[in-house]
Design an enzyme around this catalytic site. Sequence first.
Site: not given
Lengths: 245, 223
Positions: A22-24, A126-127
């Site tokens: 996921r995007t962090l 998970n933007p």
Amino acid sequence: MTFTIPIDNGDSVKTAEADSQRTLYPYVTGTSIVAIKYKDGVLMASDMGGSYGSTLRYKNIERMKAIGKHSLLGASGEISDFQEILRYLDELVLNDNMWDDGNSLGPKEVHNYLTRVMYNRRNKFNPLWNTLVLGGVKNGESYLGMVSMIGVSFEDNHVATGFGNHLARPILRDEWRADLSFEDGVKLLEKCMRVLLYRDRSAINKLQIAKITEEGVTVSQPYSLKTFWEFKAFNNPTAGAEGSW
Amino acid sequence: MTKQHANWSPYDNNGGTCVAIAGSDYCVIAADTRMSTGYSILTRDYSKIHKLADKAVLSSSGFQADVKALQKVLKSRHLVYQHQHNKQMSCPAMAQLLSNTLYFKRFFPYYAFNVLGGLDEQGKGCVFTYDAVGSYEKVGYSAQGSGSTLIMPFLDNQLKSPSPLLLPAQDAITPLSEPEAVDLVKTVFASATERDIYTGDKLEIMILKADGIRTEVMELRKD
């Protein structure tokens, strides 16, 4: 507001690997986009910088791209996510063309699609780490809207992302008019971009201005703004505060 | 090394206030048009009022992306209802649907503060007020959103809500006439705008009556 993320893929144990999917945080980012409606359509401005944290890593990134015949998409935030969005939109436009029915996606439709994409990615934790500006003209009607990374969207006569919201919007609220000519519109955008150049650490002096009218989309060649640093107060900055040490 | 946690929030509060007042044969639904994030204003012209059915109008403040998604869900469910029942949903029916829709996401809520206004099957005004996870109540008037704490006590004072402990149960439909109710709404918003930074710019008022919907707009302070 702190928020713990309850991810459940069906298995009760959440492994560390799931997090790497996921995007962090964003890595390579673009700074503000500023856009206004004017007499014949929409004008949008952005610089060409891609920052890697505090390093100015890339200086030739086009952060505005034409979408179909009627729209222009500008993005700030993570550049790789912007490229991913362009791939989604390529497929959208392709499928729209394949209908071959004389109809084409207008800016309203593209804006709605992007809002749904951003919101659904946010729902999955998970933007796509972008704030998008969507401008366009179709059937004589100008359209200008914005979508944030968590799916908040709206349309207005002028929009700006990131620092532009704080520095450019007030200028636009004061000086924007509905019947701006092309020259006046560009002057207004340059005024905003100059303020951003002086005050936004991640801005660079290499910008493009894009124009969308009924005829189509044109993105200008990169150019730079004149800046002025010869203010008297800058010449001897410590004049009023020199101490004994 | 400690696990790095996400530093973004899936929620944001885009501010704004919504009010609804039920009358004997009308319903007034009002909301400001300011959309904010943090200390910035995103736009001064965003409508928070949405017509779901002929006799049911929803006004929601909170996280705008969730509000939009909620509206889309309700709109599509209403369309299906119309196909299946060959009629529009009544306001009480829409009220239950909204409650169920909100509770469906009990463990990742729609951050939306809703007021549903409309006319019931007898043509009397009705207002339903909600929290973010769907608990709801039929009331005579309600305020939700950032200015609700400023407005609700004043509405209680002006509209003299009867005690819920009374038997037989008395409903709180106001005896005020429609112009008086609209005037009250304009007054409360002007006051809320003074002290709530997230309320202002413009006031949008929708008045629902048996013969149709009328909209009024009033300027509010822009600071």
